[in-house]
Design a protein around this motif. Structure first.
Motif, PDB file in Angstrom:
ATOM      1  N   ALA A   1       0.816  -1.214   0.000  1.00 53.52           N
ATOM      2  CA  ALA A   1       0.000   0.000   0.000  1.00 53.52           C
ATOM      3  C   ALA A   1       0.851   1.266   0.000  1.00 53.52           C
ATOM      4  N   GLY A   2       1.937   1.244  -0.766  1.00 51.55           N
ATOM      5  CA  GLY A   2       2.800   2.411  -0.871  1.00 51.55           C
ATOM      6  C   GLY A   2       3.703   2.621   0.321  1.00 51.55           C
ATOM      7  N   LYS A   3       3.744   1.698   1.258  1.00 52.31           N
ATOM      8  CA  LYS A   3       4.591   1.814   2.450  1.00 52.31           C
ATOM      9  C   LYS A   3       5.723   0.804   2.339  1.00 52.31           C
ATOM     10  N   VAL A   4       6.954   1.267   2.567  1.00 54.76           N
ATOM     11  CA  VAL A   4       8.128   0.400   2.499  1.00 54.76           C
ATOM     12  C   VAL A   4       8.762   0.356   3.877  1.00 54.76           C
ATOM     13  N   MET A   5       9.108  -0.865   4.303  1.00 55.14           N
ATOM     14  CA  MET A   5       9.723  -1.064   5.614  1.00 55.14           C
ATOM     15  C   MET A   5      10.939  -1.967   5.463  1.00 55.14           C
ATOM     16  N   HIS A   6      11.561  -2.281   6.585  1.00 60.22           N
ATOM     17  CA  HIS A   6      12.678  -3.224   6.565  1.00 60.22           C
ATOM     18  C   HIS A   6      12.169  -4.602   6.165  1.00 60.22           C
ATOM     19  N   ALA A   7      13.056  -5.482   5.794  1.00 57.68           N
ATOM     20  CA  ALA A   7      12.688  -6.826   5.326  1.00 57.68           C
ATOM     21  C   ALA A   7      11.801  -7.518   6.360  1.00 57.68           C
ATOM     22  N   GLY A   8      10.658  -8.023   5.901  1.00 54.56           N
ATOM     23  CA  GLY A   8       9.750  -8.757   6.771  1.00 54.56           C
ATOM     24  C   GLY A   8       9.023  -7.885   7.769  1.00 54.56           C
ATOM     25  N   GLY A   9       8.926  -6.598   7.534  1.00 52.63           N
ATOM     26  CA  GLY A   9       8.306  -5.686   8.492  1.00 52.63           C
ATOM     27  C   GLY A   9       6.791  -5.690   8.483  1.00 52.63           C
ATOM     28  N   LEU A  10       6.183  -6.284   7.465  1.00 54.03           N
ATOM     29  CA  LEU A  10       4.727  -6.298   7.350  1.00 54.03           C
ATOM     30  C   LEU A  10       4.216  -7.730   7.243  1.00 54.03           C
ATOM     31  N   LEU A  11       3.053  -7.969   7.806  1.00 53.52           N
ATOM     32  CA  LEU A  11       2.362  -9.250   7.669  1.00 53.52           C
ATOM     33  C   LEU A  11       1.340  -9.079   6.559  1.00 53.52           C
ATOM     34  N   ALA A  12       1.455  -9.864   5.502  1.00 48.74           N
ATOM     35  CA  ALA A  12       0.598  -9.712   4.327  1.00 48.74           C
ATOM     36  C   ALA A  12      -0.329 -10.912   4.177  1.00 48.74           C
ATOM     37  N   PHE A  13      -1.591 -10.617   3.908  1.00 45.69           N
ATOM     38  CA  PHE A  13      -2.607 -11.633   3.664  1.00 45.69           C
ATOM     39  C   PHE A  13      -2.989 -11.554   2.186  1.00 45.69           C
TER      40      PHE A  13
ATOM     41  N   TRP B   1      -5.322 -12.790  -0.784  1.00 42.54           N
ATOM     42  CA  TRP B   1      -6.648 -13.393  -0.854  1.00 42.54           C
ATOM     43  C   TRP B   1      -7.365 -12.980  -2.117  1.00 42.54           C
ATOM     44  N   SER B   2      -8.458 -13.682  -2.409  1.00 41.50           N
ATOM     45  CA  SER B   2      -9.252 -13.422  -3.612  1.00 41.50           C
ATOM     46  C   SER B   2     -10.662 -13.006  -3.240  1.00 41.50           C
ATOM     47  N   LEU B   3     -11.183 -12.051  -3.981  1.00 42.47           N
ATOM     48  CA  LEU B   3     -12.585 -11.667  -3.841  1.00 42.47           C
ATOM     49  C   LEU B   3     -13.450 -12.610  -4.673  1.00 42.47           C
ATOM     50  N   PRO B   4     -14.748 -12.669  -4.413  1.00 45.72           N
ATOM     51  CA  PRO B   4     -15.630 -13.494  -5.252  1.00 45.72           C
ATOM     52  C   PRO B   4     -15.580 -13.098  -6.732  1.00 45.72           C
ATOM     53  N   SER B   5     -15.225 -11.844  -7.026  1.00 42.57           N
ATOM     54  CA  SER B   5     -15.130 -11.388  -8.421  1.00 42.57           C
ATOM     55  C   SER B   5     -13.903 -11.957  -9.125  1.00 42.57           C
ATOM     56  N   GLY B   6     -12.987 -12.573  -8.362  1.00 44.29           N
ATOM     57  CA  GLY B   6     -11.770 -13.130  -8.941  1.00 44.29           C
ATOM     58  C   GLY B   6     -10.564 -12.229  -8.789  1.00 44.29           C
ATOM     59  N   ALA B   7     -10.736 -11.030  -8.270  1.00 45.15           N
ATOM     60  CA  ALA B   7      -9.618 -10.111  -8.065  1.00 45.15           C
ATOM     61  C   ALA B   7      -8.766 -10.590  -6.889  1.00 45.15           C
ATOM     62  N   ASP B   8      -7.448 -10.633  -7.086  1.00 48.60           N
ATOM     63  CA  ASP B   8      -6.523 -11.011  -6.019  1.00 48.60           C
ATOM     64  C   ASP B   8      -6.037  -9.756  -5.298  1.00 48.60           C
ATOM     65  N   LEU B   9      -6.123  -9.785  -3.966  1.00 48.70           N
ATOM     66  CA  LEU B   9      -5.749  -8.639  -3.146  1.00 48.70           C
ATOM     67  C   LEU B   9      -4.713  -9.029  -2.112  1.00 48.70           C
ATOM     68  N   THR B  10      -4.007  -8.026  -1.607  1.00 49.07           N
ATOM     69  CA  THR B  10      -3.102  -8.193  -0.480  1.00 49.07           C
ATOM     70  C   THR B  10      -3.463  -7.161   0.563  1.00 49.07           C
ATOM     71  N   SER B  11      -3.762  -7.611   1.776  1.00 47.56           N
ATOM     72  CA  SER B  11      -4.018  -6.721   2.906  1.00 47.56           C
ATOM     73  C   SER B  11      -2.835  -6.846   3.849  1.00 47.56           C
ATOM     74  N   ALA B  12      -2.338  -5.706   4.343  1.00 50.75           N
ATOM     75  CA  ALA B  12      -1.109  -5.737   5.146  1.00 50.75           C
ATOM     76  C   ALA B  12      -1.315  -5.094   6.506  1.00 50.75           C
ATOM     77  N   LEU B  13      -0.578  -5.634   7.475  1.00 50.83           N
ATOM     78  CA  LEU B  13      -0.616  -5.165   8.853  1.00 50.83           C
ATOM     79  C   LEU B  13       0.823  -5.030   9.343  1.00 50.83           C
ATOM     80  N   ARG B  14       1.135  -3.896   9.956  1.00 53.14           N
ATOM     81  CA  ARG B  14       2.430  -3.727  10.629  1.00 53.14           C
ATOM     82  C   ARG B  14       2.173  -3.968  12.109  1.00 53.14           C
ATOM     83  N   ALA B  15       2.585  -5.127  12.580  1.00 50.33           N
ATOM     84  CA  ALA B  15       2.279  -5.535  13.957  1.00 50.33           C
ATOM     85  C   ALA B  15       3.141  -4.780  14.965  1.00 50.33           C
TER      86      ALA B  15
END
Length: 181
Positions: free
Chosen positions: A127-139, A141-155
């Motif tokens: 999402a336009g945010k850059v961190m150190h290696a492995g700094g974000l947890l990324a999920f 996943w696919s929507l029912p429409s077939g679009a593939d998404l990535t949701s990220a969390l900085r724990a």
């Protein structure tokens, strides 16, 4: 007050008013552009899944941190702006037997059904945010429409990442290859 001072004061006030109108116009352009972009993305992406009444048993989490955003998997800079999905917020991610919930403060919960989850991985950009290696947890996943998404969390606690990777069988060959590119 002399006529020259009066003219200078009037010119100054007109300049201040013009500047304030310009700033107001910039805000209007920003917010109308964002809502237009959200409507266009909603037409392409379709509906996002709603959290179920019974998400199942907790298998990992909650992991608190900052929800960074959701992007199309192939474009880590292009933030999804549908409804409030693009809003960054303090959040807690919880892994359930039926999926993953990213519960955001002041925004809607993002529900990722287990059968839509492609993988869980760590990354250094989302999402336009850059961190150190492995700094974000990324999920991924696919929507029912077939679009593939990535949701990220900085724990708040990066040690939680290993628990997520174990609970959801770690990164696949595809997600590892995407992480390197």
């Amino acid at each position: 007050m002399s006529a020259g001072t009066l003219v200078v004061n009037i010119v100054f006030l007109v300049c201040v008013a013009a500047f304030l109108l310009f700033i107001g116009w910039l805000f209007w352009v920003f917010f109308t552009g964002r809502s237009r972009r959200g409507r266009e993305q909603a037409a392409v992406l379709g509906a996002f899944p709603a959290p179920p009444e019974n998400p199942g048993e907790v298998i990992v989490g909650p992991t608190s941190g900052l929800y960074v955003g959701t992007t199309p998997t192939q474009n880590w800079v292009d933030r999804v702006q549908v409804d409030d999905i693009g809003d960054r917020a303090q959040a807690a991610a919880v892994g359930y037997t039926h999926g993953v919930a990213i519960q955001r403060r002041g925004a809607s919960t993002i529900w990722i059904p287990r059968d839509a989850l492609i993988g869980v991985r760590t990354t250094n950009r989302a999402a336009g945010k850059v961190m150190h290696a492995g700094g974000l947890l990324a999920f991924d996943w696919s929507l029912p429409s077939g679009a593939d998404l990535t949701s990220a969390l900085r724990a708040d606690d990066k040690d939680d990442y290993s628990r997520w990777l174990v609970a959801f069988h770690g990164p696949t060959e595809t997600t590892t290859r995407m992480q390197r590119s």
